[in-house]
Write a protein that holds these residues in place. Structure first.
Motif, PDB file in Angstrom:
ATOM      1  N   ILE A 282      59.178   1.735   1.519  1.00 15.02           N
ATOM      2  CA  ILE A 282      58.234   1.807   0.400  1.00 15.02           C
ATOM      3  C   ILE A 282      56.934   1.097   0.807  1.00 15.02           C
ATOM      4  N   THR A 283      55.906   1.290  -0.011  1.00 14.52           N
ATOM      5  CA  THR A 283      54.603   0.673   0.233  1.00 14.52           C
ATOM      6  C   THR A 283      54.329  -0.366  -0.850  1.00 14.52           C
ATOM      7  N   ILE A 284      53.939  -1.551  -0.400  1.00 10.01           N
ATOM      8  CA  ILE A 284      53.568  -2.599  -1.349  1.00 10.01           C
ATOM      9  C   ILE A 284      52.054  -2.725  -1.405  1.00 10.01           C
ATOM     10  N   LYS A 285      51.521  -2.777  -2.616  1.00 15.31           N
ATOM     11  CA  LYS A 285      50.094  -3.052  -2.810  1.00 15.31           C
ATOM     12  C   LYS A 285      49.987  -4.464  -3.376  1.00 15.31           C
ATOM     13  N   GLU A 286      49.569  -5.371  -2.518  1.00 14.70           N
ATOM     14  CA  GLU A 286      49.498  -6.786  -2.891  1.00 14.70           C
ATOM     15  C   GLU A 286      48.253  -7.031  -3.743  1.00 14.70           C
TER      16      GLU A 286
ATOM     17  N   ASN B  81      43.333 -13.935   4.653  1.00 15.64           N
ATOM     18  CA  ASN B  81      43.545 -13.750   6.091  1.00 15.64           C
ATOM     19  C   ASN B  81      45.022 -13.917   6.462  1.00 15.64           C
ATOM     20  N   GLN B  82      45.709 -14.830   5.786  1.00 20.92           N
ATOM     21  CA  GLN B  82      47.158 -14.959   6.010  1.00 20.92           C
ATOM     22  C   GLN B  82      47.884 -13.676   5.577  1.00 20.92           C
ATOM     23  N   LEU B  83      47.486 -13.140   4.426  1.00 20.89           N
ATOM     24  CA  LEU B  83      48.107 -11.901   3.928  1.00 20.89           C
ATOM     25  C   LEU B  83      47.857 -10.744   4.896  1.00 20.89           C
ATOM     26  N   SER B  84      46.653 -10.716   5.464  1.00 21.24           N
ATOM     27  CA  SER B  84      46.301  -9.649   6.417  1.00 21.24           C
ATOM     28  C   SER B  84      47.204  -9.661   7.640  1.00 21.24           C
ATOM     29  N   GLU B  85      47.716 -10.835   7.984  1.00 21.39           N
ATOM     30  CA  GLU B  85      48.564 -10.978   9.182  1.00 21.39           C
ATOM     31  C   GLU B  85      50.056 -10.878   8.851  1.00 21.39           C
ATOM     32  N   SER B  86      50.376 -10.565   7.577  1.00 25.12           N
ATOM     33  CA  SER B  86      51.782 -10.618   7.148  1.00 25.12           C
ATOM     34  C   SER B  86      52.519  -9.297   7.294  1.00 25.12           C
ATOM     35  N   GLY B  87      51.791  -8.249   7.650  1.00 25.70           N
ATOM     36  CA  GLY B  87      52.421  -6.934   7.691  1.00 25.70           C
ATOM     37  C   GLY B  87      52.180  -6.118   6.426  1.00 25.70           C
ATOM     38  N   LEU B  88      51.650  -6.750   5.385  1.00 17.68           N
ATOM     39  CA  LEU B  88      51.242  -5.994   4.198  1.00 17.68           C
ATOM     40  C   LEU B  88      50.032  -5.139   4.579  1.00 17.68           C
ATOM     41  N   LYS B  89      50.009  -3.883   4.139  1.00 15.34           N
ATOM     42  CA  LYS B  89      48.963  -2.958   4.579  1.00 15.34           C
ATOM     43  C   LYS B  89      47.924  -2.660   3.499  1.00 15.34           C
ATOM     44  N   HIS B  90      48.148  -3.181   2.289  1.00 14.94           N
ATOM     45  CA  HIS B  90      47.220  -2.911   1.185  1.00 14.94           C
ATOM     46  C   HIS B  90      46.988  -4.190   0.395  1.00 14.94           C
ATOM     47  N   LEU B  91      45.772  -4.662   0.403  1.00 17.42           N
ATOM     48  CA  LEU B  91      45.449  -5.909  -0.293  1.00 17.42           C
ATOM     49  C   LEU B  91      44.311  -5.678  -1.275  1.00 17.42           C
ATOM     50  N   GLU B  92      44.577  -5.982  -2.553  1.00 17.99           N
ATOM     51  CA  GLU B  92      43.483  -5.958  -3.530  1.00 17.99           C
ATOM     52  C   GLU B  92      42.927  -7.373  -3.570  1.00 17.99           C
ATOM     53  N   ILE B  93      41.713  -7.527  -3.041  1.00 20.60           N
ATOM     54  CA  ILE B  93      41.269  -8.876  -2.698  1.00 20.60           C
ATOM     55  C   ILE B  93      40.386  -9.542  -3.740  1.00 20.60           C
ATOM     56  N   THR B  94      39.739  -8.761  -4.600  1.00 24.84           N
ATOM     57  CA  THR B  94      38.878  -9.393  -5.604  1.00 24.84           C
ATOM     58  C   THR B  94      38.472  -8.377  -6.660  1.00 24.84           C
TER      59      THR B  94
ATOM     60  N   ILE C  93      65.698  -1.536   2.670  1.00 29.79           N
ATOM     61  CA  ILE C  93      64.501  -0.710   2.458  1.00 29.79           C
ATOM     62  C   ILE C  93      63.327  -1.370   3.182  1.00 29.79           C
ATOM     63  N   HIS C  94      62.690  -0.601   4.042  1.00 26.15           N
ATOM     64  CA  HIS C  94      61.641  -1.105   4.907  1.00 26.15           C
ATOM     65  C   HIS C  94      60.323  -1.269   4.144  1.00 26.15           C
ATOM     66  N   THR C  95      59.648  -2.400   4.368  1.00 23.08           N
ATOM     67  CA  THR C  95      58.328  -2.600   3.743  1.00 23.08           C
ATOM     68  C   THR C  95      57.240  -2.920   4.777  1.00 23.08           C
ATOM     69  N   GLY C  96      57.647  -3.297   5.976  1.00 24.28           N
ATOM     70  CA  GLY C  96      56.681  -3.686   6.997  1.00 24.28           C
ATOM     71  C   GLY C  96      56.217  -5.129   6.881  1.00 24.28           C
ATOM     72  N   ALA C  97      56.594  -5.795   5.801  1.00 26.79           N
ATOM     73  CA  ALA C  97      56.100  -7.163   5.580  1.00 26.79           C
ATOM     74  C   ALA C  97      57.056  -8.194   6.173  1.00 26.79           C
ATOM     75  N   ASP C  98      56.480  -9.284   6.627  1.00 29.16           N
ATOM     76  CA  ASP C  98      57.225 -10.383   7.244  1.00 29.16           C
ATOM     77  C   ASP C  98      57.439 -11.464   6.175  1.00 29.16           C
TER      78      ASP C  98
END
Lengths: 308, 308
Positions: B7-11, B35-48, B264-269
């Motif tokens: 699945i895909t997570i949108k942080e 920047n920590q989130l960017s290195e976590s394996g999450l591929k979608h970040l809503e930043i502001t 279930i795979h998410t890609g996140a660490d």
């Protein structure tokens, strides 16, 4: 997705909920709280424990509590009992049901009961026999079904062995405990697929702790597997003193919110239980973990627990 | 029970999570955290959010944050934008995606956007068109899909109308918000049964708040309906300033605990994200609501949030 039309809740707040609390709730307040629960529509209350008060000081007034409550017809009152000494104490009161317990993992059983699994069986055999001889119902708990704080993964064969032995002794129902709240819905499905080949669904209960927030999802998976009996604790109280990191039981409040929203009948009156949660929250002097209780409480003008 | 393999997570923690916090997180700390989130394996970040800082002072440094982060290739960076003034600000930065939003219920839309639903459509139409013209992706949010704090039940026809209008404008994906955390799994199933007849599953995301503890159960039901995109917020941060009683988003930590346990795979660490949760918890100076984070944190020697 298929869900049952109604389910049975076994409220364990007065026992599993209070046993781990630092604050000692007075005998009078315990009795008042249990009397509120008796009037809530809940039909099964585990009210205390006859474990040595040295180990569970919070419930050292077990006899006074069990003798002091006003029993409501149609409600089953249960007490946790570890051995024949405890049973002797329990029989001084008018409880209806005795709950016996052990773990599926050797190390947790040793830490929790101070006996190996093999040495626990004869103790429970005597307990179940004496309970049934006295005309009472006997319920069994297996702890650490989904994971052990000391051993990690727990072999399903160990769960089967303990479960079969307890049923052979004559217990009426077995409650499968996720003592440290590590289960996930897939694991629930897999464990139940195995166990339901051996035991009927109406003799199995699920006992989830919400340590990692997965308890309601695990209950949803259990419902889909045909399970209709769930242990829960008002306000999300509870824990296990011998399981590091174990937080409270799944909150009765959250469970009712989900089930009633899904049209699944429980017989419980959510409004009365919110009042009972408010009562015990005040006596404990800390915010209860239940999110739906805190949301309801906030809408009633109370404090909201977990957000600004 | 059938679940997807990945699945895909949108942080949404840096936006939905922080927007409601009393503590102002410094621009430097926000950037370090993203920047920590960017290195976590999450591929979608809503930043502001480029909402008027008068309304969301916690995110008044939107341009500095969006301009200051270190973008990682393969990660999509999204900002919430309410109108063309906000879009102008957003375009001063290097964000990849614009998220637009409105409610399915009239009263919540009025309180949240200060416009009727009818008056919101032309604003969003301009926004979506300009976003796409600029070569960016546009994502839509519908709030109060499962209930409104002012109106109670929300008609599914209102949800369909808003959803169809947003898709007609050209949004790439629609996120269905349980803004006040009232949904239950049966309702999720029923709403998705209707919507999935009109829109493909891979263009729908679910955005659950965990106000009543039901978010993971609702996600489980969504998974079974074929949904594979979920919004969540690290640590369980978040809320909605215009929805009384709305607590945090479902915690990314809890979601990962459940999904990874189910294979279930998410890609996140998860370990990297636990560190990122610890970072933001320290900066906020309060315990995060995520139960699995608190359990992990406790096992690492930190404080346990919700039990003794």
């Amino acid at each position: 997705m298929k869900w049952p039309e109604s389910i049975t809740i076994k409220e364990v707040g007065p026992r599993d909920g209070l046993q781990n609390e630092k604050a000692f709730i007075s005998t009078e307040d315990k009795i008042a709280w249990i009397n509120q629960l008796s009037e809530s529509g809940l039909k099964h209350l585990e009210i205390t424990s006859f474990v040595n008060p040295k180990w569970i000081p919070a419930l050292s007034d077990a006899i006074a509590v069990a003798a002091g409550i006003k029993k409501v017809p149609g409600v089953t009152y249960t007490a946790l009992v570890p051995n024949l000494q405890g049973l002797e104490q329990a029989f001084k009161t008018n409880i209806d049901e005795v709950a016996v317990f052990m773990s599926a993992s050797e190390t947790h059983n040793l830490k929790n009961i101070n006996k190996t699994i093999g040495a626990t069986f004869p103790v429970l055999k005597d307990l179940v026999r004496e309970t049934i001889s006295a005309g009472k119902v006997c319920r069994g708990y297996v702890s650490t079904v989904f994971g052990c704080p000391y051993e990690g993964d727990v072999d399903i064969d160990a769960v089967i062995r303990v479960s079969e032995t307890l049923f052979d002794m004559g217990i009426a129902e077995l409650s499968l405990g996720d003592t440290i709240g590590v289960a996930n819905p897939k694991q629930v499905q897999e464990v139940l697929e195995v166990l339901l080949k051996r035991f009927p669904a109406d003799r199995l209960a699920m006992h989830f702790h919400d340590t990692r927030g997965t308890a309601l999802a695990n209950i949803l998976a259990s419902l889909e597997m045909g399970i209709t009996i769930f242990d829960s604790s008002l306000g999300g109280l509870g824990g296990c003193p011998y399981a590091p990191g174990a937080s409270g039981n799944v909150a009765t409040d959250d469970l009712l919110y989900m089930l009633h929203g899904m049209g699944i009948h429980t017989g419980a009156d959510q409004q009365k239980l919110t009042s009972a949660s408010q009562f015990i929250q005040e006596k404990l002097g800390r915010l209860l973990p239940s999110k739906s209780f805190q949301a309801a409480s906030s809408l009633l003008g109370g404090k909201l627990g977990n957000t600004v």
